[in-house]
Design a protein around this motif. Structure first.
Motif, short mmCIF file in Angstrom:
data_model
loop_
_atom_site.label_atom_id
_atom_site.label_comp_id
_atom_site.label_asym_id
_atom_site.label_seq_id
_atom_site.Cartn_x
_atom_site.Cartn_y
_atom_site.Cartn_z
N UNK A 54 -40.29 -24.59 24.99
CA UNK A 54 -40.31 -25.77 25.61
C UNK A 54 -38.98 -26.74 25.56
N UNK A 55 -38.54 -27.05 24.74
CA UNK A 55 -37.26 -27.95 24.52
C UNK A 55 -36.04 -27.16 25.24
N UNK A 56 -36.01 -25.65 25.38
CA UNK A 56 -34.91 -25.12 25.93
C UNK A 56 -35.15 -25.20 27.73
N UNK A 57 -36.27 -25.52 28.19
CA UNK A 57 -36.43 -25.53 29.60
C UNK A 57 -35.62 -27.06 30.14
N UNK A 58 -34.96 -26.47 30.81
CA UNK A 58 -34.07 -27.99 31.52
C UNK A 58 -34.70 -28.72 32.39
N UNK A 59 -35.63 -28.35 33.29
CA UNK A 59 -35.93 -29.05 34.14
C UNK A 59 -37.55 -29.66 33.40
N UNK A 60 -37.48 -31.03 33.57
CA UNK A 60 -38.65 -31.89 33.08
C UNK A 60 -39.97 -31.41 33.57
N UNK A 61 -39.98 -31.12 34.68
CA UNK A 61 -41.35 -30.71 35.51
C UNK A 61 -41.78 -29.08 34.81
N UNK A 62 -40.75 -28.38 34.85
CA UNK A 62 -41.12 -26.92 34.31
C UNK A 62 -41.38 -27.10 32.79
N UNK A 63 -40.72 -27.97 32.01
CA UNK A 63 -41.15 -27.98 30.57
C UNK A 63 -42.53 -28.51 30.50
N UNK A 64 -42.89 -29.74 31.29
CA UNK A 64 -44.08 -30.22 31.12
C UNK A 64 -45.25 -29.34 31.37
N UNK A 65 -44.97 -28.37 32.43
CA UNK A 65 -46.04 -27.53 32.79
C UNK A 65 -46.23 -26.43 31.64
#
Length: 236
Positions: A54-65
């Motif tokens: 999750x921390x490696x996902x750069x786009x906040x919306x994608x990380x939240x999903x």
């Protein structure tokens, strides 16, 4: 292709919403909405590897999903197993399929795209997929990898409908390949998962593949093994 799964009403608050699926008593489908940023309670149930991803996902919306989807999966599996969500022992098999360690009779599948996630739980092999309907160019390029009969079906559609038709085909394809446990390692043109009809090829034996109505602008599908422990066909 059957499409008798009811259209859900999405909850106003983030979290899983169960969908009706009348064809199998031992199968549950859940749609998951996300909050942004994700709730601390969602992050808390993830294991260390999930938090790193999750921390490696750069786009906040994608990380939240990602966080909401995986937290919902753990919650649903925990309720089925009678354990806390953070105690669900998720592992990956040698081929990469995610499983619940020591629970051969509990099968699940997870997919997320475009702000929406889909979770499938079953007592037999299951695969789910949800897709954001892509742009016309993406649909055209990726559609070239499909089964010849599927490509012909897409070409016969009015141009304005091709992207949505492609998304439905792709969702069926990915759901089936997840159910097999092969994922996209299996050739996308090896199996026919089109709309069917006179003169069309048969769909894969031993599996039921259904469209799952979800949110506007998305396509989703579920693949269910007709018998527990259905094996993948010979490699294409």
């Amino acid at each position: 292709m059957r499409t008798d799964v009811g259209v859900p009403l999405l909850a106003r608050e983030p979290g899983p919403v169960r969908l009706p699926l009348p064809v199998r008593e031992d199968v549950e489908l859940w749609l998951v909405r996300t909050g942004e940023p994700p709730a601390a309670a969602e992050v808390a149930v993830l294991d260390a590897a999930e938090r790193r991803r999750a921390a490696a996902i750069r786009r906040p919306a994608q990380a939240a999903l990602y966080v909401s989807a995986h937290a919902a999966l753990r919650r649903l599996l925990g309720e089925r197993l009678g354990v806390l969500p953070e105690d669900v022992p998720l592992r990956r098999e040698a081929g990469g399929r995610p499983v619940v360690a020591g629970q051969a009779a509990v099968h699940f599948s997870l997919s997320h795209s475009g702000g929406l996630a889909l979770v499938g739980l079953a007592g037999r092999p299951v695969g789910v997929d949800v897709q954001l309907v892509p742009g016309v160019t993406t649909a055209e390029l990726c559609g070239r990898r499909l089964h010849p009969a599927e490509r012909a079906e897409l070409a016969a559609r009015p141009p304005v409908d091709r992207a949505e038709g492609f998304a439905r085909l792709w969702a069926r394809k990915e759901a089936y390949l997840k159910g097999l446990g092969t994922g996209l390692r299996r050739a996308l043109d090896a199996d026919y998962l089109g709309d069917g009809g006179p003169g069309r090829p048969g769909r894969p034996a031993g599996w039921t593949v259904l469209d799952v109505p979800c949110a506007p602008g998305h396509a989703a599908a579920v693949a269910l093994a007709d018998l527990p422990g259905a094996a993948a066909p010979a490699a294409a």
